[in-house]
Design a protein around this motif. Structure first.
Motif, mmCIF file in Angstrom:
data_model
loop_
_atom_site.group_PDB
_atom_site.id
_atom_site.type_symbol
_atom_site.label_atom_id
_atom_site.label_comp_id
_atom_site.label_asym_id
_atom_site.label_seq_id
_atom_site.Cartn_x
_atom_site.Cartn_y
_atom_site.Cartn_z
ATOM 1 N N ARG A 145 3.854 -4.635 4.108
ATOM 2 C CA ARG A 145 3.409 -5.994 4.423
ATOM 3 C C ARG A 145 2.400 -6.401 3.353
ATOM 4 N N GLY A 146 1.351 -7.053 3.702
ATOM 5 C CA GLY A 146 0.374 -7.443 2.696
ATOM 6 C C GLY A 146 -0.474 -6.263 2.224
ATOM 7 N N LEU A 147 -0.922 -6.314 0.939
ATOM 8 C CA LEU A 147 -1.793 -5.268 0.381
ATOM 9 C C LEU A 147 -2.727 -5.921 -0.631
ATOM 10 N N TRP A 148 -4.008 -5.520 -0.588
ATOM 11 C CA TRP A 148 -5.022 -6.092 -1.477
ATOM 12 C C TRP A 148 -5.920 -4.981 -2.032
ATOM 13 N N ILE A 149 -6.447 -5.203 -3.215
ATOM 14 C CA ILE A 149 -7.411 -4.266 -3.819
ATOM 15 C C ILE A 149 -8.641 -5.076 -4.204
ATOM 16 N N GLU A 150 -9.758 -4.786 -3.562
ATOM 17 C CA GLU A 150 -10.997 -5.504 -3.868
ATOM 18 C C GLU A 150 -12.189 -4.740 -3.308
ATOM 19 N N ASP A 151 -13.312 -4.895 -4.010
ATOM 20 C CA ASP A 151 -14.586 -4.299 -3.574
ATOM 21 C C ASP A 151 -14.488 -2.795 -3.356
ATOM 22 N N GLY A 152 -13.665 -2.110 -4.156
ATOM 23 C CA GLY A 152 -13.566 -0.661 -4.045
ATOM 24 C C GLY A 152 -12.708 -0.187 -2.893
ATOM 25 N N TYR A 153 -11.852 -1.062 -2.339
ATOM 26 C CA TYR A 153 -10.979 -0.703 -1.217
ATOM 27 C C TYR A 153 -9.549 -1.167 -1.498
ATOM 28 N N ILE A 154 -8.596 -0.420 -0.925
ATOM 29 C CA ILE A 154 -7.216 -0.878 -0.821
ATOM 30 C C ILE A 154 -6.988 -1.186 0.652
ATOM 31 N N SER A 155 -6.726 -2.440 0.951
ATOM 32 C CA SER A 155 -6.511 -2.848 2.340
ATOM 33 C C SER A 155 -5.066 -3.294 2.517
ATOM 34 N N PHE A 156 -4.519 -3.094 3.722
ATOM 35 C CA PHE A 156 -3.106 -3.404 3.958
ATOM 36 C C PHE A 156 -2.863 -3.586 5.454
ATOM 37 N N ASP A 157 -1.841 -4.371 5.768
ATOM 38 C CA ASP A 157 -1.419 -4.573 7.160
ATOM 39 C C ASP A 157 -0.562 -3.394 7.600
ATOM 40 N N SER A 158 -0.874 -2.837 8.771
ATOM 41 C CA SER A 158 -0.123 -1.673 9.224
ATOM 42 C C SER A 158 -0.362 -1.429 10.708
ATOM 43 N N LEU A 159 0.602 -0.775 11.310
ATOM 44 C CA LEU A 159 0.368 -0.185 12.619
ATOM 45 C C LEU A 159 -0.389 1.121 12.405
ATOM 46 N N PRO A 160 -1.267 1.493 13.283
ATOM 47 C CA PRO A 160 -2.033 2.720 13.080
ATOM 48 C C PRO A 160 -1.168 3.956 12.869
ATOM 49 N N ASN A 161 -0.036 4.043 13.559
ATOM 50 C CA ASN A 161 0.791 5.243 13.430
ATOM 51 C C ASN A 161 1.658 5.241 12.165
ATOM 52 N N GLU A 162 1.607 4.175 11.370
ATOM 53 C CA GLU A 162 2.376 4.117 10.122
ATOM 54 C C GLU A 162 1.551 4.555 8.902
ATOM 55 N N VAL A 163 0.253 4.624 9.060
ATOM 56 C CA VAL A 163 -0.615 4.862 7.900
ATOM 57 C C VAL A 163 -0.298 6.197 7.238
ATOM 58 N N GLU A 164 -0.332 7.260 7.981
ATOM 59 C CA GLU A 164 -0.177 8.596 7.405
ATOM 60 C C GLU A 164 1.248 8.863 6.940
ATOM 61 N N ALA A 165 2.235 8.400 7.692
ATOM 62 C CA ALA A 165 3.627 8.732 7.388
ATOM 63 C C ALA A 165 4.244 7.819 6.328
ATOM 64 N N ILE A 166 3.831 6.557 6.274
ATOM 65 C CA ILE A 166 4.509 5.593 5.400
ATOM 66 C C ILE A 166 3.583 5.064 4.305
ATOM 67 N N HIS A 167 2.498 4.461 4.678
ATOM 68 C CA HIS A 167 1.701 3.703 3.710
ATOM 69 C C HIS A 167 0.863 4.585 2.777
ATOM 70 N N LEU A 168 0.290 5.658 3.303
ATOM 71 C CA LEU A 168 -0.531 6.505 2.429
ATOM 72 C C LEU A 168 0.303 7.128 1.294
ATOM 73 N N PRO A 169 1.462 7.750 1.555
ATOM 74 C CA PRO A 169 2.273 8.280 0.438
ATOM 75 C C PRO A 169 2.725 7.186 -0.528
ATOM 76 N N ASP A 170 3.072 6.030 0.017
ATOM 77 C CA ASP A 170 3.525 4.923 -0.824
ATOM 78 C C ASP A 170 2.403 4.448 -1.753
ATOM 79 N N ILE A 171 1.212 4.291 -1.212
ATOM 80 C CA ILE A 171 0.079 3.814 -2.017
ATOM 81 C C ILE A 171 -0.342 4.863 -3.044
#
Length: 208
Positions: free
Chosen positions: A60-86
């Motif tokens: 979904r959306g993803l942004w990089i600012e102020d020393g953070y990478i922020s993104f829209d996600s369901l909590p249970n998707e972070v470890e399995a999908i978004h973290l490896p992708d990022i």
């Protein structure tokens, strides 16, 4: 561009910054904390360049600012999908940015050499102009090599060419005089013989 670039790393999932997503009420905006902010827009460009080469479901959306990478996600998707992708995009950006830093360093070194060479040429030009204005001969660009001295022993060892015999200056004139004398003597002998023959003929006629 930082010549001493070190890889950007994810160091934490900052729960204190988690908030509701505007995309859907079940989604959250999650914040991955970086060890420092990206150095410049080139790094950001490389990061998103890699992401555009792949299609990953549930992005979904993803942004990089102020020393953070922020993104829209369901909590249970972070470890399995978004973290490896990022992290895959992060590794690509770090690797390609190091190459870019090395290329820029080579370019800067070449530019510095060109600037130094041009500076030297301008300094030499200034000296020539000053010499011309002062009426002095311009400084020589390069010194001519000194002549090589030949040792005396080497020259003494070369044998001298023998002198050609010179013909006597009086040899040819003396030969000419002798030849002329012989020719005149023969001529006189012939004339004397003719005279004797003529006289004999006259005597014979008188006797008859």
């Amino acid at each position: 561009m930082d010549a001493d670039f070190q890889d950007i790393r994810i160091v934490d999932l900052d729960l204190s910054k988690t908030t509701w997503s505007r995309v859907h009420e079940t989604l959250r905006i999650m914040f991955l904390k970086l060890d420092r902010e990206p150095p410049d827009n080139d790094w950001l460009r490389l990061f998103f360049e890699e992401r555009e080469t792949r299609i990953v479901a549930r992005r979904r959306g993803l942004w990089i600012e102020d020393g953070y990478i922020s993104f829209d996600s369901l909590p249970n998707e972070v470890e399995a999908i978004h973290l490896p992708d990022i992290r895959r995009s992060l590794d690509y950006a770090n690797r390609e940015y190091r190459k870019l830093v090395a290329q820029k360093a080579v370019q800067r070194a070449g530019q510095q050499r060109e600037i130094a060479d041009e500076r030297s040429e301008l300094v030499a030009l200034r000296e020539r102009v000053r010499a011309a204005l002062a009426g002095k001969p311009p400084p020589a660009a390069t010194a001519e090599p000194a002549p090589i001295a030949v040792p005396m022993a080497a020259t003494a060892a070369v044998p001298a060419k023998p002198a050609e015999p010179v013909a006597s200056a009086t040899a040819e004139p003396a030969a000419d005089i002798a030849n002329e004398f012989d020719a005149r003597r023969e001529s006189l002998k012939q004339r004397f013989r003719l005279a004797l023959n003529h006289q004999d003929q006259e005597l014979k006629r008188g006797n008859d």
